[in-house]
Scaffold this motif. Sequence first.
Motif, PDB file in Angstrom:
ATOM      1  N   UNK A   1       0.789  -1.219   0.000  1.00 11.55           N
ATOM      2  CA  UNK A   1       0.000   0.000   0.000  1.00 11.55           C
ATOM      3  C   UNK A   1       0.829   1.281   0.000  1.00 11.55           C
ATOM      4  N   UNK A   2       2.102   1.219   0.398  1.00  7.70           N
ATOM      5  CA  UNK A   2       2.897   2.449   0.417  1.00  7.70           C
ATOM      6  C   UNK A   2       4.017   2.417  -0.624  1.00  7.70           C
ATOM      7  N   UNK A   3       3.756   1.746  -1.734  1.00  7.57           N
ATOM      8  CA  UNK A   3       4.660   1.807  -2.882  1.00  7.57           C
ATOM      9  C   UNK A   3       4.021   2.644  -3.981  1.00  7.57           C
ATOM     10  N   UNK A   4       4.856   3.194  -4.855  1.00  6.10           N
ATOM     11  CA  UNK A   4       4.383   4.123  -5.873  1.00  6.10           C
ATOM     12  C   UNK A   4       4.796   3.662  -7.268  1.00  6.10           C
ATOM     13  N   UNK A   5       3.826   3.668  -8.163  1.00  5.47           N
ATOM     14  CA  UNK A   5       4.019   3.331  -9.565  1.00  5.47           C
ATOM     15  C   UNK A   5       4.489   1.886  -9.738  1.00  5.47           C
ATOM     16  N   UNK A   6       4.401   1.417 -10.928  1.00  4.15           N
ATOM     17  CA  UNK A   6       4.658   0.002 -11.183  1.00  4.15           C
ATOM     18  C   UNK A   6       6.107  -0.380 -10.904  1.00  4.15           C
ATOM     19  N   UNK A   7       7.027   0.567 -11.066  1.00  2.00           N
ATOM     20  CA  UNK A   7       8.445   0.256 -10.900  1.00  2.00           C
ATOM     21  C   UNK A   7       8.772  -0.214  -9.481  1.00  2.00           C
ATOM     22  N   UNK A   8       8.087   0.330  -8.480  1.00  2.00           N
ATOM     23  CA  UNK A   8       8.381  -0.024  -7.099  1.00  2.00           C
ATOM     24  C   UNK A   8       7.787  -1.370  -6.694  1.00  2.00           C
TER      25      UNK A   8
END
Length: 405
Positions: A277-284
Amino acid sequence: MRDYSNQTTRRADARDVTITDIETAVIEGNFDWNLVRIHTDAGVTGLGESYRGGTVTDIMAYMADFLVGENPLDVERLFRRMVQETSGHGGTTGKVVTAASGIEIALWDLAGKLLDVPTYQLLGGKYRDDVRIYCDLHAGEAYAVDTGYTEYGEAESYQPDAYAETAAAAVEMGFDAIKFDLDTPTDNDPDPFNGRLSAADVAAKRDIVERVHETVGDDAEVAFDCHWDYSIDSAKRLARALEPYDLLWLEDVLPPENVDAQREVARSTSTPLATGENRFRVHEFSDLLYDFAVDVVTPDPTTCGGLAESRAIANRAEENYITFSPHNVCSPVGTMACVHLGASVANFGYLEYHALEVDWWDDLLVRDDPLIQDGRIAVPETPGLGVELDEDVAAEHAKGDSLWT
């Protein structure tokens, strides 16, 4: 620098539409809900929501400077423009992406209305007519959240019977999937910093899980959330101790930054682990998914980049046979955006509902029936997100002197 501004010269008249204004509002629910409304010269508006937190609406207002005059139908290009225009000050992660997420959702709502189709149709079509909801619960008056800070409740709120009583009530309401927080005040005693659970702590948590398991039986699947609290040794011991109870998942057992540590715990236990839930965008999410460090991935669409970015994460999860179950603490606006996403994703599992204590949650929309019925939300067939904000109710709960700014 790449230029994602409108470079096209051909557009059918019916789709030659421009953004004229962007407004924001903050509604005080159990969290602060950050809403955004986009106006066009066609007289059609789009409604969206970004994840809770201060300054997000300020960032959305800043983005209006370069979005006004753009065609709202180019949703994915405009998301890339928001990222590119803010790349020098955090545009690839954090609250800037969260702000862009709410605008992106409002653009999908607009696109559906302008093209006269539900948003799910624009996301690729529908796998299901309704989405399954899991209800996030608190035992008794377990804790309150104020601007992100957790204030724990009284000791009796953390007794197994308190969890069991709440679980039984939720099942009676029609939910067949529920989740509790498993982190408690005793986790911080005697040392509030090292993230280590004592044997007594693990035993106490096992007692809670066992009591809930005995209470709901096969009537509901049960997940537990740990809020990134524990050291790797404690996470392993806890996950192993809970293996007999066939959990839906155990969520966020470790701080979120270290994928290698998350993978180490995942490979040490048969208890399914969830995080995201606290990751951003597909790269992470790439390492998390391709290293099999998670069994259920839980991005927040109003945080991580919006509906298209969330669908990209879901696609990568599907490559690895990983279930996609979005985190959601939104008002009905953001919740319904997630419903359209869930309808369009093959490997969708469950959508979170985290507002049981907000008795006016349904009133925020203009509708006759409750949004959630028998633990499900029906996928709308009306254009866009299929929601209309009740401006009077929203104004009653608005933060500040007026609803829209």
